[in-house]
Write a protein that holds these residues in place. Structure first.
Motif, PDB file in Angstrom:
ATOM      1  N   GLU A 197       0.833  -1.193   0.000  1.00 26.90           N
ATOM      2  CA  GLU A 197       0.000   0.000   0.000  1.00 26.90           C
ATOM      3  C   GLU A 197       0.875   1.253   0.000  1.00 26.90           C
ATOM      4  O   GLU A 197       2.053   1.206   0.358  1.00 26.90           O
ATOM      5  CB  GLU A 197      -0.919   0.005   1.229  1.00 26.90           C
ATOM      6  N   VAL A 198       0.283   2.356  -0.388  1.00 27.10           N
ATOM      7  CA  VAL A 198       0.956   3.651  -0.359  1.00 27.10           C
ATOM      8  C   VAL A 198       0.396   4.451   0.810  1.00 27.10           C
ATOM      9  O   VAL A 198      -0.821   4.587   0.953  1.00 27.10           O
ATOM     10  CB  VAL A 198       0.745   4.426  -1.677  1.00 27.10           C
ATOM     11  N   GLY A 199       1.284   4.954   1.658  1.00 30.87           N
ATOM     12  CA  GLY A 199       0.868   5.762   2.795  1.00 30.87           C
ATOM     13  C   GLY A 199       1.222   7.228   2.579  1.00 30.87           C
ATOM     14  O   GLY A 199       2.189   7.552   1.879  1.00 30.87           O
ATOM     15  N   PHE A 200       0.429   8.110   3.159  1.00 32.30           N
ATOM     16  CA  PHE A 200       0.642   9.548   3.049  1.00 32.30           C
ATOM     17  C   PHE A 200       0.868  10.124   4.445  1.00 32.30           C
ATOM     18  O   PHE A 200       0.083   9.858   5.352  1.00 32.30           O
ATOM     19  CB  PHE A 200      -0.584  10.254   2.453  1.00 32.30           C
ATOM     20  N   PHE A 201       1.922  10.910   4.606  1.00 35.65           N
ATOM     21  CA  PHE A 201       2.073  11.735   5.799  1.00 35.65           C
ATOM     22  C   PHE A 201       1.532  13.115   5.461  1.00 35.65           C
ATOM     23  O   PHE A 201       1.864  13.679   4.407  1.00 35.65           O
ATOM     24  CB  PHE A 201       3.542  11.845   6.220  1.00 35.65           C
ATOM     25  N   THR A 202       0.682  13.647   6.343  1.00 37.81           N
ATOM     26  CA  THR A 202       0.037  14.922   6.045  1.00 37.81           C
ATOM     27  C   THR A 202       0.336  15.974   7.105  1.00 37.81           C
ATOM     28  O   THR A 202       0.700  15.668   8.230  1.00 37.81           O
ATOM     29  CB  THR A 202      -1.489  14.757   5.937  1.00 37.81           C
ATOM     30  N   GLY A 203       0.161  17.205   6.734  1.00 37.97           N
ATOM     31  CA  GLY A 203       0.330  18.350   7.606  1.00 37.97           C
ATOM     32  C   GLY A 203       0.202  19.598   6.742  1.00 37.97           C
ATOM     33  O   GLY A 203       0.351  19.512   5.520  1.00 37.97           O
ATOM     34  N   PRO A 204      -0.043  20.762   7.276  1.00 40.45           N
ATOM     35  CA  PRO A 204      -0.353  21.016   8.679  1.00 40.45           C
ATOM     36  C   PRO A 204      -1.763  20.555   9.043  1.00 40.45           C
ATOM     37  O   PRO A 204      -2.535  20.159   8.174  1.00 40.45           O
ATOM     38  CB  PRO A 204      -0.226  22.540   8.787  1.00 40.45           C
ATOM     39  N   ALA A 205      -2.072  20.625  10.332  1.00 42.88           N
ATOM     40  CA  ALA A 205      -3.355  20.133  10.817  1.00 42.88           C
ATOM     41  C   ALA A 205      -4.499  21.027  10.342  1.00 42.88           C
ATOM     42  O   ALA A 205      -4.312  22.199  10.018  1.00 42.88           O
ATOM     43  CB  ALA A 205      -3.344  20.067  12.343  1.00 42.88           C
ATOM     44  N   THR A 206      -5.686  20.451  10.307  1.00 45.52           N
ATOM     45  CA  THR A 206      -6.899  21.208  10.002  1.00 45.52           C
ATOM     46  C   THR A 206      -7.809  21.179  11.221  1.00 45.52           C
ATOM     47  O   THR A 206      -7.689  20.307  12.086  1.00 45.52           O
ATOM     48  CB  THR A 206      -7.645  20.601   8.802  1.00 45.52           C
ATOM     49  N   ALA A 207      -8.724  22.129  11.282  1.00 39.66           N
ATOM     50  CA  ALA A 207      -9.681  22.168  12.386  1.00 39.66           C
ATOM     51  C   ALA A 207     -10.691  21.036  12.229  1.00 39.66           C
ATOM     52  O   ALA A 207     -10.959  20.571  11.116  1.00 39.66           O
ATOM     53  CB  ALA A 207     -10.401  23.509  12.410  1.00 39.66           C
ATOM     54  N   MET A 208     -11.244  20.591  13.349  1.00 38.40           N
ATOM     55  CA  MET A 208     -12.237  19.523  13.299  1.00 38.40           C
ATOM     56  C   MET A 208     -13.396  19.921  12.388  1.00 38.40           C
ATOM     57  O   MET A 208     -13.956  21.012  12.519  1.00 38.40           O
ATOM     58  CB  MET A 208     -12.766  19.221  14.708  1.00 38.40           C
ATOM     59  N   GLY A 209     -13.716  19.043  11.450  1.00 40.24           N
ATOM     60  CA  GLY A 209     -14.808  19.303  10.529  1.00 40.24           C
ATOM     61  C   GLY A 209     -14.415  20.099   9.300  1.00 40.24           C
ATOM     62  O   GLY A 209     -15.225  20.269   8.389  1.00 40.24           O
ATOM     63  N   GLU A 210     -13.184  20.591   9.247  1.00 41.09           N
ATOM     64  CA  GLU A 210     -12.738  21.377   8.090  1.00 41.09           C
ATOM     65  C   GLU A 210     -12.357  20.452   6.945  1.00 41.09           C
ATOM     66  O   GLU A 210     -11.583  19.510   7.118  1.00 41.09           O
ATOM     67  CB  GLU A 210     -11.532  22.237   8.474  1.00 41.09           C
ATOM     68  N   ALA A 211     -12.892  20.714   5.771  1.00 38.33           N
ATOM     69  CA  ALA A 211     -12.595  19.906   4.593  1.00 38.33           C
ATOM     70  C   ALA A 211     -11.438  20.521   3.812  1.00 38.33           C
ATOM     71  O   ALA A 211     -11.259  21.739   3.798  1.00 38.33           O
ATOM     72  CB  ALA A 211     -13.827  19.791   3.705  1.00 38.33           C
ATOM     73  N   VAL A 212     -10.653  19.663   3.166  1.00 37.31           N
ATOM     74  CA  VAL A 212      -9.563  20.109   2.303  1.00 37.31           C
ATOM     75  C   VAL A 212      -9.962  19.792   0.867  1.00 37.31           C
ATOM     76  O   VAL A 212     -10.198  18.635   0.520  1.00 37.31           O
ATOM     77  CB  VAL A 212      -8.242  19.403   2.655  1.00 37.31           C
ATOM     78  N   SER A 213     -10.055  20.805   0.036  1.00 35.66           N
ATOM     79  CA  SER A 213     -10.459  20.592  -1.354  1.00 35.66           C
ATOM     80  C   SER A 213      -9.327  19.920  -2.121  1.00 35.66           C
ATOM     81  O   SER A 213      -8.154  19.995  -1.735  1.00 35.66           O
ATOM     82  CB  SER A 213     -10.817  21.924  -2.013  1.00 35.66           C
ATOM     83  N   ILE A 214      -9.677  19.270  -3.225  1.00 36.08           N
ATOM     84  CA  ILE A 214      -8.688  18.545  -4.016  1.00 36.08           C
ATOM     85  C   ILE A 214      -7.596  19.480  -4.515  1.00 36.08           C
ATOM     86  O   ILE A 214      -6.413  19.124  -4.530  1.00 36.08           O
ATOM     87  CB  ILE A 214      -9.376  17.823  -5.194  1.00 36.08           C
ATOM     88  N   ASP A 215      -7.954  20.700  -4.897  1.00 34.56           N
ATOM     89  CA  ASP A 215      -6.942  21.614  -5.423  1.00 34.56           C
ATOM     90  C   ASP A 215      -6.000  22.131  -4.342  1.00 34.56           C
ATOM     91  O   ASP A 215      -4.961  22.717  -4.651  1.00 34.56           O
ATOM     92  CB  ASP A 215      -7.604  22.784  -6.158  1.00 34.56           C
ATOM     93  N   LYS A 216      -6.325  21.888  -3.060  1.00 31.64           N
ATOM     94  CA  LYS A 216      -5.446  22.281  -1.958  1.00 31.64           C
ATOM     95  C   LYS A 216      -4.725  21.078  -1.341  1.00 31.64           C
ATOM     96  O   LYS A 216      -3.969  21.228  -0.382  1.00 31.64           O
ATOM     97  CB  LYS A 216      -6.256  22.984  -0.865  1.00 31.64           C
ATOM     98  N   ALA A 217      -4.959  19.889  -1.897  1.00 35.38           N
ATOM     99  CA  ALA A 217      -4.402  18.673  -1.298  1.00 35.38           C
ATOM    100  C   ALA A 217      -2.878  18.708  -1.239  1.00 35.38           C
ATOM    101  O   ALA A 217      -2.268  18.273  -0.257  1.00 35.38           O
ATOM    102  CB  ALA A 217      -4.873  17.447  -2.077  1.00 35.38           C
TER     103      ALA A 217
END
Length: 228
Positions: A197-217
């Protein structure tokens, strides 16, 4: 084409254009440090930072969490600065023999450790072939893939405590199994499933319930790893 003053084998996965981040234990050290690979060498990023050569303050800990939380502008700045320091045309690091000897390690002499404190992770059921194979085990192969799979992303929480670094021993899980004839018994699993499998490390954090749009991924994807 960029070139480093550090010799890099022709078939290396880590030329100056591809500097991966990790955390390692130098020989004889008791605390891990952030590093990057260049050819067959590991460069101590904490040491570079302490010398004032990076202009950052994100590598003081024993994980990459602070660096990942800093966001893409810092990620890009650090990568550009590392490529500058490792360039064959830059004398800052190239001509400082004592500094090179203290901050560069042969890869085979260091021990790699988990690069981050992993509090949680989400496992995505995103391979059509894998979903079809699993569906065939539980249902009629003709009805292996449920119609909603094509429209509904499937994600679920995994057990973060089960994540270990490459090369670590893996204990065979225990559970109940039922022989063809007889009653169920408890013991080690007779079969193990290996998945790539491919794993992703992400950051910075987002607020609870905040969505990240595909163009900001891309602003939140720090890096990729292979996971089994």
């Amino acid at each position: 084409m960029m070139r480093s003053f550090i010799p890099v084998p022709e078939n290396s996965d880590f030329p100056i254009e591809n500097l991966p981040y990790g955390v390692f234990l130098p020989p004889g050290a008791s605390k891990p440090r952030a590093g990057t690979a260049i050819g067959t060498q590991v460069l101590d990023l904490k040491g570079l930072e302490e010398c004032g050569l990076l202009g950052t303050s994100v590598f003081g800990g024993t994980t990459l969490n602070a660096f990942m939380a800093a966001g893409r502008p810092v990620w890009s700045t650090v990568r550009s600065r590392l490529q500058e320091l490792l360039s064959e045309e830059n004398a800052e690091f190239r001509d400082n023999g004592s500094l090179r000897r203290s901050l560069l390690f042969d890869q085979h002499t260091v021990q790699m450790v988990l690069p981050a404190d992993i509090g949680d992770y989400t496992d995505f059921y995103s391979s059509k072939e894998h979903a079809t194979n699993v569906g065939s085990l539980f249902r009629d192969p003709e009805n292996a893939l449920l119609p909603n799979w094509l429209h509904l992303p499937v994600g679920y929480h995994g057990r973060a405590s089960s994540i270990v670094v490459s090369g670590a021993d893996v204990k065979r899980p225990k559970g109940q199994s039922k022989p063809v004839d007889g009653v169920p018994g408890f013991g080690p699993s007779r079969l193990l499933d290996f998945e790539l499998e491919v794993g992703f490390f992400t950051g910075p954090a987002t607020a609870m319930g905040e969505a990240v749009s595909i163009d900001k991924a891309a602003d939140h994807i720090f890096g990729f790893v292979l996971v089994n």
